[in-house]
Scaffold this active site. Structure first.
Site, PDB file in Angstrom:
ATOM      1  N   HIS A  92      20.399  -7.519   3.614  1.00  0.00           N
ATOM      2  CA  HIS A  92      20.672  -6.403   2.718  1.00  0.00           C
ATOM      3  C   HIS A  92      20.358  -5.088   3.428  1.00  0.00           C
ATOM      4  O   HIS A  92      20.683  -4.024   2.942  1.00  0.00           O
ATOM      5  CB  HIS A  92      19.939  -6.509   1.377  1.00  0.00           C
ATOM      6  CG  HIS A  92      18.443  -6.402   1.439  1.00  0.00           C
ATOM      7  ND1 HIS A  92      17.636  -7.174   0.647  1.00  0.00           N
ATOM      8  CD2 HIS A  92      17.603  -5.628   2.152  1.00  0.00           C
ATOM      9  CE1 HIS A  92      16.371  -6.878   0.877  1.00  0.00           C
ATOM     10  NE2 HIS A  92      16.325  -5.931   1.797  1.00  0.00           N
ATOM     11  N   HIS A  93      19.750  -5.174   4.607  1.00  0.00           N
ATOM     12  CA  HIS A  93      19.578  -3.991   5.437  1.00  0.00           C
ATOM     13  C   HIS A  93      20.819  -3.744   6.284  1.00  0.00           C
ATOM     14  O   HIS A  93      20.857  -2.784   7.049  1.00  0.00           O
ATOM     15  CB  HIS A  93      18.372  -4.165   6.369  1.00  0.00           C
ATOM     16  CG  HIS A  93      17.082  -4.392   5.652  1.00  0.00           C
ATOM     17  ND1 HIS A  93      16.209  -3.381   5.335  1.00  0.00           N
ATOM     18  CD2 HIS A  93      16.508  -5.538   5.179  1.00  0.00           C
ATOM     19  CE1 HIS A  93      15.157  -3.885   4.711  1.00  0.00           C
ATOM     20  NE2 HIS A  93      15.320  -5.193   4.598  1.00  0.00           N
ATOM     21  N   HIS A 132       5.032   7.258  13.603  1.00  0.00           N
ATOM     22  CA  HIS A 132       4.550   7.263  12.221  1.00  0.00           C
ATOM     23  C   HIS A 132       4.922   5.954  11.525  1.00  0.00           C
ATOM     24  O   HIS A 132       4.073   5.289  10.923  1.00  0.00           O
ATOM     25  CB  HIS A 132       5.128   8.459  11.457  1.00  0.00           C
ATOM     26  CG  HIS A 132       4.941   8.370   9.969  1.00  0.00           C
ATOM     27  ND1 HIS A 132       3.747   8.657   9.348  1.00  0.00           N
ATOM     28  CD2 HIS A 132       5.798   8.023   8.977  1.00  0.00           C
ATOM     29  CE1 HIS A 132       3.890   8.482   8.037  1.00  0.00           C
ATOM     30  NE2 HIS A 132       5.125   8.106   7.788  1.00  0.00           N
ATOM     31  N   THR A 170       8.991 -10.484  -9.388  1.00  0.00           N
ATOM     32  CA  THR A 170       8.218  -9.242  -9.356  1.00  0.00           C
ATOM     33  C   THR A 170       8.000  -8.722 -10.769  1.00  0.00           C
ATOM     34  O   THR A 170       6.913  -8.254 -11.116  1.00  0.00           O
ATOM     35  CB  THR A 170       8.950  -8.194  -8.509  1.00  0.00           C
ATOM     36  OG1 THR A 170       9.416  -8.804  -7.312  1.00  0.00           O
ATOM     37  CG2 THR A 170       8.036  -7.052  -8.153  1.00  0.00           C
ATOM     38  N   HIS A 203      12.439  -8.057   6.771  1.00  0.00           N
ATOM     39  CA  HIS A 203      12.318  -8.085   5.345  1.00  0.00           C
ATOM     40  C   HIS A 203      11.063  -8.813   4.867  1.00  0.00           C
ATOM     41  O   HIS A 203      10.299  -8.251   4.077  1.00  0.00           O
ATOM     42  CB  HIS A 203      13.565  -8.574   4.609  1.00  0.00           C
ATOM     43  CG  HIS A 203      13.377  -8.225   3.196  1.00  0.00           C
ATOM     44  ND1 HIS A 203      13.618  -6.948   2.710  1.00  0.00           N
ATOM     45  CD2 HIS A 203      12.765  -8.889   2.206  1.00  0.00           C
ATOM     46  CE1 HIS A 203      13.204  -6.893   1.466  1.00  0.00           C
ATOM     47  NE2 HIS A 203      12.687  -8.051   1.134  1.00  0.00           N
ATOM     48  N   TRP A 236      11.100   2.736  14.261  1.00  0.00           N
ATOM     49  CA  TRP A 236      10.258   1.547  14.191  1.00  0.00           C
ATOM     50  C   TRP A 236      11.107   0.290  14.279  1.00  0.00           C
ATOM     51  O   TRP A 236      10.598  -0.784  14.559  1.00  0.00           O
ATOM     52  CB  TRP A 236       9.394   1.556  12.918  1.00  0.00           C
ATOM     53  CG  TRP A 236      10.046   1.017  11.688  1.00  0.00           C
ATOM     54  CD1 TRP A 236      10.843   1.702  10.821  1.00  0.00           C
ATOM     55  CD2 TRP A 236       9.970  -0.331  11.185  1.00  0.00           C
ATOM     56  NE1 TRP A 236      11.252   0.865   9.808  1.00  0.00           N
ATOM     57  CE2 TRP A 236      10.740  -0.374  10.011  1.00  0.00           C
ATOM     58  CE3 TRP A 236       9.329  -1.497  11.619  1.00  0.00           C
ATOM     59  CZ2 TRP A 236      10.891  -1.544   9.257  1.00  0.00           C
ATOM     60  CZ3 TRP A 236       9.464  -2.654  10.865  1.00  0.00           C
ATOM     61  CH2 TRP A 236      10.248  -2.673   9.698  1.00  0.00           C
ATOM     62  N   LYS A 247       5.203 -10.521 -12.510  1.00  0.00           N
ATOM     63  CA  LYS A 247       3.876  -9.992 -12.176  1.00  0.00           C
ATOM     64  C   LYS A 247       3.542  -8.766 -13.008  1.00  0.00           C
ATOM     65  O   LYS A 247       2.446  -8.630 -13.558  1.00  0.00           O
ATOM     66  CB  LYS A 247       3.803  -9.641 -10.690  1.00  0.00           C
ATOM     67  CG  LYS A 247       3.758 -10.870  -9.792  1.00  0.00           C
ATOM     68  CD  LYS A 247       3.425 -10.452  -8.373  1.00  0.00           C
ATOM     69  CE  LYS A 247       3.580 -11.610  -7.413  1.00  0.00           C
ATOM     70  NZ  LYS A 247       2.549 -12.631  -7.583  1.00  0.00           N
ATOM     71  N   ARG A 299      18.666   9.966   7.114  1.00  0.00           N
ATOM     72  CA  ARG A 299      17.280   9.867   7.547  1.00  0.00           C
ATOM     73  C   ARG A 299      17.181   9.995   9.056  1.00  0.00           C
ATOM     74  O   ARG A 299      18.167   9.918   9.781  1.00  0.00           O
ATOM     75  CB  ARG A 299      16.631   8.578   7.061  1.00  0.00           C
ATOM     76  CG  ARG A 299      17.315   7.317   7.496  1.00  0.00           C
ATOM     77  CD  ARG A 299      16.662   6.072   6.942  1.00  0.00           C
ATOM     78  NE  ARG A 299      15.382   5.781   7.555  1.00  0.00           N
ATOM     79  CZ  ARG A 299      14.850   4.573   7.619  1.00  0.00           C
ATOM     80  NH1 ARG A 299      15.503   3.556   7.093  1.00  0.00           N
ATOM     81  NH2 ARG A 299      13.680   4.368   8.172  1.00  0.00           N
ATOM     82  N   SER A 321      -4.164  -7.596  -9.121  1.00  0.00           N
ATOM     83  CA  SER A 321      -4.476  -8.632 -10.097  1.00  0.00           C
ATOM     84  C   SER A 321      -5.981  -8.752 -10.302  1.00  0.00           C
ATOM     85  O   SER A 321      -6.450  -8.911 -11.427  1.00  0.00           O
ATOM     86  CB  SER A 321      -3.912  -9.981  -9.654  1.00  0.00           C
ATOM     87  OG  SER A 321      -2.541  -9.885  -9.385  1.00  0.00           O
ATOM     88  N   GLU A 371       8.434  -8.942   6.345  1.00  0.00           N
ATOM     89  CA  GLU A 371       7.342  -8.036   6.703  1.00  0.00           C
ATOM     90  C   GLU A 371       7.001  -7.103   5.550  1.00  0.00           C
ATOM     91  O   GLU A 371       5.829  -6.845   5.290  1.00  0.00           O
ATOM     92  CB  GLU A 371       7.723  -7.233   7.947  1.00  0.00           C
ATOM     93  CG  GLU A 371       6.857  -6.026   8.250  1.00  0.00           C
ATOM     94  CD  GLU A 371       5.453  -6.375   8.709  1.00  0.00           C
ATOM     95  OE1 GLU A 371       5.081  -7.564   8.658  1.00  0.00           O
ATOM     96  OE2 GLU A 371       4.718  -5.460   9.111  1.00  0.00           O
ATOM     97  N   TYR A 406       7.273  -7.705   2.467  1.00  0.00           N
ATOM     98  CA  TYR A 406       6.540  -8.471   1.464  1.00  0.00           C
ATOM     99  C   TYR A 406       5.154  -8.856   1.953  1.00  0.00           C
ATOM    100  O   TYR A 406       4.211  -8.947   1.168  1.00  0.00           O
ATOM    101  CB  TYR A 406       7.352  -9.696   1.019  1.00  0.00           C
ATOM    102  CG  TYR A 406       8.493  -9.257   0.170  1.00  0.00           C
ATOM    103  CD1 TYR A 406       9.765  -9.090   0.708  1.00  0.00           C
ATOM    104  CD2 TYR A 406       8.290  -8.923  -1.159  1.00  0.00           C
ATOM    105  CE1 TYR A 406      10.803  -8.608  -0.063  1.00  0.00           C
ATOM    106  CE2 TYR A 406       9.319  -8.455  -1.944  1.00  0.00           C
ATOM    107  CZ  TYR A 406      10.571  -8.300  -1.392  1.00  0.00           C
ATOM    108  OH  TYR A 406      11.595  -7.816  -2.160  1.00  0.00           O
ATOM    109  N   ASP A 446     -17.561 -19.221   6.416  1.00  0.00           N
ATOM    110  CA  ASP A 446     -16.800 -18.409   7.379  1.00  0.00           C
ATOM    111  C   ASP A 446     -15.369 -18.930   7.371  1.00  0.00           C
ATOM    112  O   ASP A 446     -15.027 -19.819   6.604  1.00  0.00           O
ATOM    113  CB  ASP A 446     -17.410 -18.517   8.791  1.00  0.00           C
ATOM    114  CG  ASP A 446     -17.034 -17.315   9.681  1.00  0.00           C
ATOM    115  OD1 ASP A 446     -15.938 -16.736   9.509  1.00  0.00           O
ATOM    116  OD2 ASP A 446     -17.845 -16.946  10.539  1.00  0.00           O
ATOM    117  N   SER A 482      -1.216 -11.585  17.026  1.00  0.00           N
ATOM    118  CA  SER A 482      -2.419 -11.447  16.218  1.00  0.00           C
ATOM    119  C   SER A 482      -2.184 -11.919  14.788  1.00  0.00           C
ATOM    120  O   SER A 482      -2.978 -12.661  14.207  1.00  0.00           O
ATOM    121  CB  SER A 482      -2.849  -9.978  16.238  1.00  0.00           C
ATOM    122  OG  SER A 482      -3.679  -9.679  15.167  1.00  0.00           O
ATOM    123  N   SER A 483      -1.047 -11.497  14.220  1.00  0.00           N
ATOM    124  CA  SER A 483      -0.766 -11.841  12.830  1.00  0.00           C
ATOM    125  C   SER A 483      -0.528 -13.338  12.656  1.00  0.00           C
ATOM    126  O   SER A 483      -0.983 -13.933  11.679  1.00  0.00           O
ATOM    127  CB  SER A 483       0.461 -11.081  12.338  1.00  0.00           C
ATOM    128  OG  SER A 483       0.325  -9.721  12.605  1.00  0.00           O
TER     129      SER A 483
END
Lengths: 244, 142, 538
Positions: free
Chosen positions: C297-298, C69, C321, C248, C134, C324, C443, C263, C250, C252, C98, C164-165
């Site tokens: 921070h993780h 998941h 943030t 991290h 994950w 925004k 968790r 926006s 990721e 964002y 293109d 790919s990314s």
């Protein structure tokens, strides 16, 4: 049986208050069980208050805009096309920055107090994590109590005295969490972690593993028993056999 | 294009600062390496951007440019379709599975990948470039 | 329909497609299927957790379910939908025919699709699929414990997604810098395109370390490596450093495209230009830059990192943030707000993401994180940002751009029902999780004891997940019903589009524009429709 719904009304606030109160009692953040937890609770409360304030202000702005400037059927033309306002934009950077610096300062100071390993603990316990249970050994007294996923072990701590806990792992990453103490620390293979705890409340508190470690991670629990000092000393002297 | 340069110069400066502050707060090697490599990457991009910017005259960078004035500018390659990209993807999958399963799969996977890349290169020689036509619009003329 | 071929089959046309619109559609459709599967998995999780000490599924199966998941939602739904949307929109928004590298674009989408199928195929492997979460921390993901090939398939699938990314990020950056139409200066680009540029830079910095740690894991597993094995000089914290240096940014990568979506939509449906354009652009890059420096921070509870440095950097990210948020509110301020389905999802985004952002600032503080880490408080936090945030914005984007992409307008009434179900269902599911975490529920647990409020909180969350499922059903029904109705769609079906994609037909022709309007501001289509309001701008 109630004759009408109206009869229930006076009871409702009582019920809400009762359940809220009962719920709050179960919230470790509000009823810390150690000196360190009492310190940590202060941080929780300050941050929650700041967060609530921000939420109220921003929600108010959002709802106000929608309700006040929603396009009505008779509206025509275009709204004022402004797209910048230097003072508002600068304020929206400066004020959050000041808030964040303040919150960081509070957090940093409190963290230092909690993390600092104080010398001369009254008791020392070596905690070993393995898949999927805990083992507690009390060096110098020859007591080792290991658990299994089916029977959780008990960690015995003296009330009002500082215990130093040393954490080890035999296999994968685990984490030693006692919610009542508002504190956890990881048990990592190849590392030794240390922390102090000075329990203030008597009783039995739940402990869990809080770093996913595979199949029976959910069953890797333990109990923390905080006992009066005299009971603790007697228990230690008896080699862990005396009643608690 | 000045934006392009400014972006990478600020990124490089920022990365260098974070890396330095990180080392002094932690003396930790993994983070130092990661942030240090990031600084190098950004600095490389900044240097390239600075040198490339001098020769760039893109129609897109001129706020007053019209299509008539920009006629003839290269819009890059446009391919109708190509079978080789999906072949590349399959050969990468094959060779990665080979890393776990069998050396034969690694060799054949690499071979397939090289063939696909070779064919993609051959295709490139035949691809036309689009250019901005004299009137407004983007129709292909070459 | 885009690109009908006379004498070739439709399937060949799609398998060999290089046009950015087709590739965008491939990306977004694939994520749709992965989303449905990952969503069903979450329903199984909630069914199992509805009651304490339940055994609807065995622990081993449950562990695979939450692993899949999380992996699916993060790597194969939220992030790639953004890439697909960006693929479709960026050339249109900057007036290009293109992407810069069309065939590289095709390589990206097929690596992504095959990577996803590889990860999902793990469930059929002997011993089951990946089960290490994950995050796949070593040594749990090492060969001694994760003995089956399921974990290897997970690693391979992710390596493909990573490649790919990286390739698609290269395409975005080059296209944005080099292929803007005449007059489309960088500072006239739509905010979505800017956010994708910042996202692409994060991808380029963050995904290589992911590839590195995945390769190291493969080497440890199959080539006798000991990167993460302390008994042979390896280090488990190294895994976390490498993983989170990717992990991290990721998150964002998973929110910045959606900030762009918000926006765009908030401006169009307030009838005003986006407020604080420069602030939005600068904050995007501030977030991208800072996000590279907060990873540990993780790891606050490991005792092995410099907590102060990471706490400070993490607090700082709250500032851009916030900028925004205030700019979006400034856009709505004194506007003429139309509560269409995309706008409703946009407002839902703002309400939900704010909660996620606030809990985020809280857990950026190590003293708070000592209690919250690895508990349901964290689960609540990241679902509010990724679910209440990114997913809501994804749905806003879907409703907003569906007419442009497919020439089909989704039904507004069904859309609004979907929104309300989703808003209620989402909050009923995830708000209780804050309390679950505070009360001490960790968790990634297959079950929990009947203590405290956990039983009724979990039951409530399960009920909420059922309501969300209804919302998804309404969405699917909407897509099917609207596609069958097939009413023609104008160039600008929302009657107020700002950016260039609204200046061409729905769907656009093969090379995007038969005719481009003059580009003299960040709202060329608005200028075209309101010539009386245009002033000379840079």
């Amino acid at each position: 049986m109630v004759a009408s719904l109206a009869e229930l009304y006076p009871e409702v606030p009582f019920f809400i208050g009762y359940w809220l109160g009962k719920g709050c009692r179960r919230m470790p953040v509000l009823y810390p069980a150690s000196l360190q937890a009492a310190d940590l609770r202060g941080v929780w409360i300050i941050f929650s208050a700041a967060g609530l304030l921000v939420a109220i202000i921003v929600y108010a702005l959002i709802f106000f805009s929608i309700l006040r400037w929603r396009r009505r059927a008779h509206d025509s033309g275009v709204p004022p096309q402004f797209k910048t306002n230097a003072s508002i934009e600068i304020t929206s950077v400066v004020i959050p920055l000041i808030m964040v610096i303040g919150l960081f300062y509070i957090s940093y100071v409190r963290e230092g107090v909690v993390d600092f390993l104080k010398p001369a603990p009254y008791a020392v316990v070596n905690v070993r994590a393995f898949r999927w249970a805990w083992s507690f050994s009390y060096p110098g007294h020859g007591i080792v109590q290991a658990g299994t996923p089916q029977s959780q072990p008990t960690l015995v701590l003296p009330q009002g005295k500082m215990t130093q806990i040393n954490l080890y792992s035999d296999d994968v990453d685990h984490s030693f969490w006692v919610p009542a103490f508002l504190f956890k620390r990881d048990a990592l293979p190849g590392y030794t972690n240390h922390f102090d705890v000075t329990p203030t409340q008597l009783g039995a508190f739940r402990g869990v593993c809080s770093e996913y470690c595979g199949l029976d991670h959910a069953f890797m629990t333990f109990t923390v028993r905080v006992v009066p000092l005299a009971t603790y000393d007697r228990w230690l002297a008896s080699g862990g056999t005396a009643a608690l | 294009m000045k934006t392009f340069v400014a972006l990478f110069i600020s990124s490089a400066t920022f990365s260098a600062s974070v890396c330095t502050i990180y080392w002094y707060s932690s003396h930790e090697y993994a983070g130092l390496l990661l942030l240090g490599l990031m600084t190098l990457a950004m600095s490389f991009a900044a240097g390239y951007a600075f040198l490339a910017e001098r020769e760039s005259h893109l129609a897109g960078d001129n706020p007053q440019m019209t299509h008539q004035q920009a006629a003839g500018e290269d819009l890059g390659i446009v391919t109708k379709e190509s079978a080789w990209p999906i072949v590349v993807a399959f050969s990468v999958l094959w060779l990665l599975i080979g890393m776990v399963w069998s050396d034969f799969m690694i060799f054949t996977g690499v071979a397939a990948l090289l063939i696909a890349v070779w064919r993609l290169g051959a295709e490139s020689a035949r691809i036309s470039h689009r250019r901005i036509p004299a009137k407004d619009g983007g129709k292909d003329i070459t | 329909m885009v690109g009908q071929r006379g004498n070739r089959s439709v399937m060949t046309a799609w398998l060999t497609a290089t046009n950015h619109k087709k590739i965008g559609i491939l990306y977004m459709t694939a994520t749709g299927f992965f989303f449905l599967i990952a969503g069903v998995l979450s329903l199984v999780i909630r069914a199992q957790l509805a009651q304490p000490n339940a055994n609807l599924v065995s622990p081993h199966v449950y562990n695979q379910i939450f692993t899949l998941h999380g992996t699916a939602m993060i790597f194969f739904v939220i992030a790639p939908f953004g890439f697909g949307l960006a693929n479709f929109l960026i050339p249109l928004q900057i007036g290009a025919p293109d992407m810069a590298f069309p065939r590289l674009n095709a390589v990206s989408v097929w690596l992504f699709i095959l990577g996803g199928l590889t990860v999902f195929s793990g469930v059929f492997a002997q011993g089951g699929g990946a089960f290490a979460g994950w995050t796949a921390f070593a040594p749990l993901s090492g060969i001694q414990i994760a003995t089956g090939v399921g974990e290897d398939l997970w690693i391979i699938g992710l390596l493909m997604a990573a490649m790919s990314s990286i390739l698609v990020a290269i395409n975005f950056v080059v296209t944005t810098f080099l292929y803007r139409a005449p007059g489309m200066t960088m500072w006239r680009m739509p905010i979505f395109t800017w956010e994708m540029l910042a996202t692409s830079l994060m991808i380029l910095m963050a995904f290589p370390p992911l590839s590195a740690v995945l390769f190291e894991l493969l080497i440890d597993r199959h080539l006798n490596g000991h990167f993460f094995d302390p008994s042979h000089g390896g280090n488990v914290v190294l895994y976390q450093h490498l993983f989170w240096f990717f992990g991290h940014p990721e998150v964002y990568v998973m929110i910045l495209p959606y900030f762009g979506v918000i926006s765009e939509i908030v401006a169009v449906f307030s009838g005003k230009p986006i407020f604080g354009y420069v602030g939005l652009v600068l904050s995007a890059f501030a977030i991208a830059g800072l996000s590279m420096g907060v990873w540990a921070h993780h790891m606050f509870t490991t005792g092995a990192v410099a907590n102060g440095f990471f706490a400070g950097m993490s607090f700082l990210i709250a500032v851009p943030t916030g900028v925004k948020f205030f700019n979006w509110i400034g856009t709505m301020w004194r506007g003429s707000i139309r509560l269409t389905t995309p706008m409703l999802f946009t407002i839902g985004f703002m309400l939900n993401f704010l909660i996620g952002g606030i809990t985020g600032v809280m857990i950026a503080s190590p003293p708070i994180d000592y209690h919250a880490e690895d508990s349901y408080y964290i689960v609540a936090h990241f679902h509010y940002t990724l679910g209440g945030g990114s997913l809501f914005a994804l749905l806003a984007a879907l409703f907003f751009w569906f007419p442009k992409i497919f020439g089909v307008k989704l039904d507004e009434r069904l859309g609004k029902w979907c929104f309300w179900c989703m808003l209620v269902g989402f909050n009923v599911t995830f708000l209780p999780m804050h309390l679950m975490g505070l009360e001490g529920m960790p968790r990634r647990v297959v079950t929990y004891p009947a203590v405290g409020d956990l039983p009724w909180l979990n039951l409530l969350a399960t009920v909420g997940s059922g309501i969300m499922a209804i919302a998804v059903v309404l969405l699917v029904v909407n897509i099917v019903v609207s596609s069958l109705a097939r009413e023609p769609v104008a160039d600008d079906p929302w009657e107020g589009g700002f950016s260039l994609e609204w200046a061409t037909s729905s769907p656009p022709p093969e090379f995007n524009f038969d005719q481009l309007p003059p580009i003299r501001s960040e709202r060329p289509v608005w200028d075209m429709h309101h010539p009386e309001l245009v002033t000379m701008q840079t």
